[in-house]
Scaffold this active site. Structure first.
Site, PDB file in Angstrom:
ATOM      1  N   GLY A 144       0.841  -1.201   0.000  1.00  0.00           N
ATOM      2  CA  GLY A 144       0.000   0.000   0.000  1.00  0.00           C
ATOM      3  C   GLY A 144       0.865   1.236   0.000  1.00  0.00           C
ATOM      4  CG  ASN A 145      -0.208   4.741  -1.380  1.00  0.00           C
ATOM      5  OD1 ASN A 145      -0.895   5.526  -0.750  1.00  0.00           O
ATOM      6  ND2 ASN A 145      -0.624   4.179  -2.517  1.00  0.00           N
ATOM      7  NE  ARG A 146       5.466   6.507   4.619  1.00  0.00           N
ATOM      8  CZ  ARG A 146       5.775   5.697   5.621  1.00  0.00           C
ATOM      9  NH1 ARG A 146       4.917   5.509   6.599  1.00  0.00           N
ATOM     10  NH2 ARG A 146       6.927   5.074   5.634  1.00  0.00           N
ATOM     11  CB  SER A 147      -2.705   8.029   0.020  1.00  0.00           C
ATOM     12  OG  SER A 147      -3.930   8.694  -0.098  1.00  0.00           O
ATOM     13  CB  ALA A 192      -1.893   7.594  -3.528  1.00  0.00           C
TER      14      ALA A 192
END
Ligand code: CTP
Length: 401
Positions: free
Chosen positions: A208-211, A276
């Site tokens: 995943g990502n930090r959005s 994102a």
């Protein structure tokens, strides 16, 4: 001044633990100079005293259509009101209203009301999700009634999930917005993607990502407040979108987001792609949890579909496409490249080099690049809610008038 000043509000309270919030709601409405007539179902009186509500509203509270005090005129009240709010609305009362029952003052006045009707449902999460309840909500929506989104959190049952009644402050803010004249995005349909995507590695792990989804949700709420019909496709995010004009579709993976966005795009005037999206996903997610056996391991990745580029290809005359670019170097060049490559009309650039901007901050500093004139608008560091207003103002100024 509040748009609620002088408005005549019917407030229907049905029997739920959340009925205590109706006292706060009454007080807030009165503070905003609205006139409030409270109607309670007989079972609501087990949760909150009619005396409390008659004192706060400065009017008698009605419960039955007929009683010791004679016949209560639900028709007159239904015609008197500028808005009818049912808060809390239990599954039982929603069901009665959906099917047209009128066995008490609250339900009878509903059938007589010609004003906009708003529901603030409150119930346990399984009741909320039950198909019978979903059908009732759909029916009520099909009559043109509005809903305040339920909140997520601990419920009276001790379970945690969706079903909490909207907060009185949010209800009043949304009513105020409803009555605000000159909503400049009324009649526009806007698709917004927001949040990260999670790409499964196995049943318990993901890439995943930090959005956080904050920028996209702020945009959805601002557009909805300004009268647009918003389709918000939201990746995994703890955020709620609070507005009746927002239709929320929660997704998890890039492919789910792609599916939802491409389905919705055709009917939209504008698409704003604030998500994102993970560029790659594991090519073969494991069916069972991967065990820790080897010293080293690698995961094969395949490219995800590009939602922005796909919409850019299918974009029709009159449709607008707005992208976001988060860059760490060669910001302008990279952003302009994406603008061209994905056939966007406008791209909102944020740089990770700006303090207080982008991921997980409540503030953002953006630059907007335009396709049609090669120009750039620069903005100061602001709250994401204010950045959302700037983006919508720019859209209106340059494209929608
Ligand atoms: N975007 C999208 N679908 C993807 C990837 C990106 O819709 N699969 C959208 C984003 O929501 C954003 C814009 O495209 O509005 C630019 O996203 P970004 O990740 O910066 O662009 P990429 O094309 O992925 O380029 P790179 O990651 O190489 O910088």
């Amino acid at each position: 001044m509040s748009q609620l000043a002088g408005k005549k509000i019917l407030l229907g309270i049905s029997g739920s633990i959340a009925a205590y919030k109706a006292a706060f709601l009454t007080r807030l409405l009165i503070k905003n100079d609205a006139e409030v007539q409270v109607l309670m179902t007989p079972s609501a009186a087990s949760f909150i005293s009619p005396l409390t509500l008659s004192t706060l509203s400065k009017k008698p509270v009605y419960s039955d259509v007929s009683g010791a005090e004679g016949w209560n005129n639900h028709v007159e009240l239904g015609l008197w009101a500028d808005a009818y709010i049912v808060a809390p609305a239990t599954a039982n009362t929603l069901s009665k209203m959906a099917s047209g029952q009128s066995d008490n003052m609250l339900t009878a006045a509903y059938l007589s009301a010609r004003c906009p009707v708003f529901f603030a449902p409150a119930m346990d999460l399984d009741m909320w999700k039950h198909p019978a309840n979903r059908r009732n909500l759909e029916w009520l929506e099909s009559y043109g009634d509005h809903f305040f989104n339920v909140g997520y959190g601990e419920l009276a049952s001790g379970l945690v999930g969706e079903g909490r009644m909207a907060e009185p402050e949010d209800i009043v803010a949304q009513l105020d917005a409803f009555f605000t004249k000159g909503a400049d995005l009324r009649g526009k349909r806007i698709l917004i993607t927001a949040g990260p995507t999670y790409e499964p590695i196995d049943p318990v792990r993901f890439i995943g990502n930090r959005s956080s989804g904050k920028m996209g949700v702020a945009l959805a709420e601002a557009a909805a407040r300004r009268g647009a019909e918003v389709d918000l496709v939201l990746g995994p995010s703890a955020l709620q979108a609070r507005h009746n004009n927002i239709r929320l579709e929660r997704v998890e993976t890039a492919r789910e987001m792609y599916q939802a966005a491409t389905n919705l795009f055709e009917h939209c005037d504008v698409a704003i792609l604030a998500a994102a999206v993970a560029d790659y996903r594991p090519s073969n997610p494991a069916v069972e949890k991967i065990k820790k056996k080897r010293e080293e391991m690698s995961i094969d990745l395949v490219k995800n579909p590009d939602i922005a580029a796909t919409l850019g290809k299918s974009k029709k005359e009159g449709q607008l496409l707005v992208g976001f670019a988060l860059e760490t170097q060669n910001e302008m060049e990279n952003a302009r490249g994406k603008l061209e490559r994905k056939n966007l009309d406008m791209i909102v650039l944020n740089s990770l080099r700006d303090k207080g901007a982008a991921f997980n901050h409540d503030t953002n500093r953006v630059r907007i690049l335009h396709r049609f004139n090669n120009k750039t608008d620069d903005f100061e560091l602001k709250s994401k809610a204010d950045v959302a207003e700037d983006i919508l103002d720019t859209l209106l100024r340059d494209y929608l008038t």
